[in-house]
Design a protein around this motif. Structure first.
Motif, PDB file in Angstrom:
ATOM      1  N   GLY A 216       0.831  -1.192   0.000  1.00 60.64           N
ATOM      2  CA  GLY A 216       0.000   0.000   0.000  1.00 60.64           C
ATOM      3  C   GLY A 216       0.869   1.245   0.000  1.00 60.64           C
ATOM      4  O   GLY A 216       1.914   1.274   0.653  1.00 60.64           O
ATOM      5  N   PHE A 217       0.448   2.278  -0.727  1.00 55.90           N
ATOM      6  CA  PHE A 217       1.221   3.523  -0.775  1.00 55.90           C
ATOM      7  C   PHE A 217       0.346   4.635  -1.338  1.00 55.90           C
ATOM      8  O   PHE A 217      -0.774   4.400  -1.815  1.00 55.90           O
ATOM      9  CB  PHE A 217       2.491   3.363  -1.612  1.00 55.90           C
ATOM     10  N   PHE A 218       0.874   5.874  -1.275  1.00 55.61           N
ATOM     11  CA  PHE A 218       0.180   7.044  -1.789  1.00 55.61           C
ATOM     12  C   PHE A 218       1.087   7.772  -2.779  1.00 55.61           C
ATOM     13  O   PHE A 218       2.306   7.830  -2.588  1.00 55.61           O
ATOM     14  CB  PHE A 218      -0.192   8.003  -0.654  1.00 55.61           C
ATOM     15  N   GLU A 232       6.466  -5.810 -14.943  1.00 52.26           N
ATOM     16  CA  GLU A 232       5.934  -6.946 -15.707  1.00 52.26           C
ATOM     17  C   GLU A 232       6.950  -7.443 -16.732  1.00 52.26           C
ATOM     18  O   GLU A 232       7.047  -8.651 -17.002  1.00 52.26           O
ATOM     19  CB  GLU A 232       4.636  -6.540 -16.404  1.00 52.26           C
ATOM     20  N   GLU A 233       7.721  -6.523 -17.294  1.00 52.50           N
ATOM     21  CA  GLU A 233       8.758  -6.919 -18.253  1.00 52.50           C
ATOM     22  C   GLU A 233       9.942  -7.575 -17.545  1.00 52.50           C
ATOM     23  O   GLU A 233      10.520  -8.543 -18.057  1.00 52.50           O
ATOM     24  CB  GLU A 233       9.233  -5.694 -19.038  1.00 52.50           C
ATOM     25  N   HIS A 234      10.304  -7.048 -16.389  1.00 57.33           N
ATOM     26  CA  HIS A 234      11.491  -7.535 -15.681  1.00 57.33           C
ATOM     27  C   HIS A 234      11.227  -8.829 -14.916  1.00 57.33           C
ATOM     28  O   HIS A 234      12.147  -9.630 -14.720  1.00 57.33           O
ATOM     29  CB  HIS A 234      11.990  -6.456 -14.727  1.00 57.33           C
ATOM     30  N   PHE A 235       9.987  -9.046 -14.484  1.00 61.22           N
ATOM     31  CA  PHE A 235       9.627 -10.259 -13.742  1.00 61.22           C
ATOM     32  C   PHE A 235       8.470 -10.946 -14.464  1.00 61.22           C
ATOM     33  O   PHE A 235       7.323 -10.899 -14.025  1.00 61.22           O
ATOM     34  CB  PHE A 235       9.221  -9.911 -12.305  1.00 61.22           C
ATOM     35  N   PRO A 236       8.740 -11.597 -15.592  1.00 61.47           N
ATOM     36  CA  PRO A 236       7.660 -12.155 -16.423  1.00 61.47           C
ATOM     37  C   PRO A 236       6.889 -13.284 -15.751  1.00 61.47           C
ATOM     38  O   PRO A 236       5.753 -13.582 -16.164  1.00 61.47           O
ATOM     39  CB  PRO A 236       8.401 -12.654 -17.677  1.00 61.47           C
ATOM     40  N   THR A 237       7.449 -13.941 -14.742  1.00 58.01           N
ATOM     41  CA  THR A 237       6.733 -15.043 -14.085  1.00 58.01           C
ATOM     42  C   THR A 237       5.836 -14.550 -12.944  1.00 58.01           C
ATOM     43  O   THR A 237       5.126 -15.367 -12.338  1.00 58.01           O
ATOM     44  CB  THR A 237       7.733 -16.076 -13.530  1.00 58.01           C
ATOM     45  N   LEU A 238       5.862 -13.262 -12.656  1.00 62.02           N
ATOM     46  CA  LEU A 238       5.031 -12.709 -11.600  1.00 62.02           C
ATOM     47  C   LEU A 238       3.837 -11.959 -12.201  1.00 62.02           C
ATOM     48  O   LEU A 238       3.897 -11.462 -13.330  1.00 62.02           O
ATOM     49  CB  LEU A 238       5.840 -11.743 -10.722  1.00 62.02           C
ATOM     50  N   THR A 239       2.783 -11.892 -11.427  1.00 60.80           N
ATOM     51  CA  THR A 239       1.588 -11.146 -11.816  1.00 60.80           C
ATOM     52  C   THR A 239       1.483  -9.897 -10.949  1.00 60.80           C
ATOM     53  O   THR A 239       1.607  -9.971  -9.724  1.00 60.80           O
ATOM     54  CB  THR A 239       0.320 -12.005 -11.638  1.00 60.80           C
ATOM     55  N   PHE A 240       1.264  -8.738 -11.595  1.00 60.86           N
ATOM     56  CA  PHE A 240       1.143  -7.460 -10.895  1.00 60.86           C
ATOM     57  C   PHE A 240      -0.242  -6.878 -11.179  1.00 60.86           C
ATOM     58  O   PHE A 240      -0.681  -6.847 -12.329  1.00 60.86           O
ATOM     59  CB  PHE A 240       2.214  -6.471 -11.369  1.00 60.86           C
ATOM     60  N   ARG A 241      -0.888  -6.417 -10.122  1.00 58.40           N
ATOM     61  CA  ARG A 241      -2.212  -5.804 -10.288  1.00 58.40           C
ATOM     62  C   ARG A 241      -2.278  -4.558  -9.411  1.00 58.40           C
ATOM     63  O   ARG A 241      -2.217  -4.626  -8.183  1.00 58.40           O
ATOM     64  CB  ARG A 241      -3.321  -6.778  -9.921  1.00 58.40           C
ATOM     65  N   LEU A 242      -2.404  -3.404 -10.077  1.00 58.81           N
ATOM     66  CA  LEU A 242      -2.477  -2.116  -9.384  1.00 58.81           C
ATOM     67  C   LEU A 242      -3.930  -1.689  -9.293  1.00 58.81           C
ATOM     68  O   LEU A 242      -4.644  -1.686 -10.284  1.00 58.81           O
ATOM     69  CB  LEU A 242      -1.672  -1.064 -10.149  1.00 58.81           C
ATOM     70  N   SER A 243      -4.382  -1.313  -8.102  1.00 63.50           N
ATOM     71  CA  SER A 243      -5.754  -0.859  -7.910  1.00 63.50           C
ATOM     72  C   SER A 243      -5.767   0.354  -7.012  1.00 63.50           C
ATOM     73  O   SER A 243      -4.955   0.478  -6.085  1.00 63.50           O
ATOM     74  CB  SER A 243      -6.627  -1.973  -7.315  1.00 63.50           C
ATOM     75  N   GLU A 244      -6.698   1.266  -7.285  1.00 60.99           N
ATOM     76  CA  GLU A 244      -6.789   2.494  -6.493  1.00 60.99           C
ATOM     77  C   GLU A 244      -7.568   2.236  -5.215  1.00 60.99           C
ATOM     78  O   GLU A 244      -8.589   1.546  -5.202  1.00 60.99           O
ATOM     79  CB  GLU A 244      -7.460   3.586  -7.315  1.00 60.99           C
ATOM     80  N   ARG A 245      -7.074   2.799  -4.121  1.00 55.57           N
ATOM     81  CA  ARG A 245      -7.723   2.693  -2.829  1.00 55.57           C
ATOM     82  C   ARG A 245      -8.678   3.860  -2.622  1.00 55.57           C
ATOM     83  O   ARG A 245      -8.420   4.964  -3.081  1.00 55.57           O
ATOM     84  CB  ARG A 245      -6.696   2.705  -1.689  1.00 55.57           C
ATOM     85  N   SER A 246      -9.747   3.598  -1.923  1.00 54.53           N
ATOM     86  CA  SER A 246     -10.653   4.678  -1.548  1.00 54.53           C
ATOM     87  C   SER A 246     -10.080   5.438  -0.375  1.00 54.53           C
ATOM     88  O   SER A 246      -9.632   4.842   0.608  1.00 54.53           O
ATOM     89  CB  SER A 246     -12.028   4.111  -1.188  1.00 54.53           C
TER      90      SER A 246
END
Length: 248
Positions: A216-218, A232-246
């Protein structure tokens, strides 16, 4: 005690966004409504109290601060590599010039002094004292930040997408430096209040020898989508998902 001129007090310093004062983004004052033409029936006086935050009028401009969750999951070995690379002090190592800070604040104070009806502003000596106070505060802050080393921040953008030395030498307020950050980070400043959120999970069952981490961050005035694409390019075996917090 030296009081800052209006341009310094209202948070509108043109020198750098990182000197923006905390009350610069307060909700706008309520706009008085027009009185009705007919006299309404008398009502029992309501209990007076503080208005909830939801009753503040909505600003037409987007909020400068946004909160984010970054979910990362994948094989244990790849997660170990990511966690090791992501950990750092969480700072952009800009060069620090205390004399330049004092000179810039003095110039701003002199320029703002005496402006506005009924304001005499600060004297030249008062502007020098104010600039010296800003310099001393900046030196204390810089010394405190210099003590942050090692893995104080679990998601260090500078470790993940390093700012080139030629960009660092320009300084934090240089237009080309800010343009580079917006292109490669999506923001012009390092994120703040970065933390690992162990109670949040991936939201799905992961295969054996896989795990997840949620950060978590701002950020201010931007979204860190370019950083996520780089990861995503540097760690192709990992999944990244960015979501905005309320932030409500």
């Amino acid at each position: 005690m030296i009081h800052a001129p209006c341009a310094l007090m209202n948070g509108s310093l043109p020198m750098a966004e990182n000197l923006r004062l905390p009350w610069a983004d307060l909700p706008p004052p309520a706009v008085a409504e027009e009185e009705p033409t007919a006299t309404p029936a008398r009502r029992t006086p309501a209990r007076r109290g503080r208005r909830p935050l939801s009753s503040w009028p909505k600003s037409s401009e987007p909020a400068p601060w946004k909160g984010w969750h970054l979910l990362v999951h994948g094989p244990d070995a790849a997660m170990d590599a990511f966690v090791a690379q992501a950990s750092g002090p969480g700072l952009i190592p800009w060069p620090f010039d205390a004399e330049r800070v004092e000179e810039d604040v003095f110039a701003l104070a002199i320029g703002a002094s005496g402006k506005g009806p009924g304001r005499s502003g600060l004297s030249v000596e008062g502007c020098r004292i104010l600039a010296r106070q800003f310099r001393e505060a900046a030196e204390v802050r810089h010394a405190r930040l210099a003590l942050r080393s090692g893995a104080a921040c679990p998601l260090d953008f500078h470790h993940l997408v390093p700012v080139p030395q030629r960009i660092l030498e320009l300084g934090a307020t240089h237009p080309d430096a800010r343009a580079w950050l917006r292109t490669h980070w999506g923001i012009a400043e390092a994120p703040v209040q970065v933390s690992l959120l162990p109670r949040l999970k991936a939201g799905r069952r992961l295969p054996r020898d896989h795990r997840a981490a949620v950060y978590g961050f701002f950020t201010r005035n931007g979204a860190p989508a370019p950083v996520v694409r780089r990861l995503e390019e540097h760690f192709p075996t990992l999944t990244f998902r960015l979501s905005e917090r309320s932030l409500a």
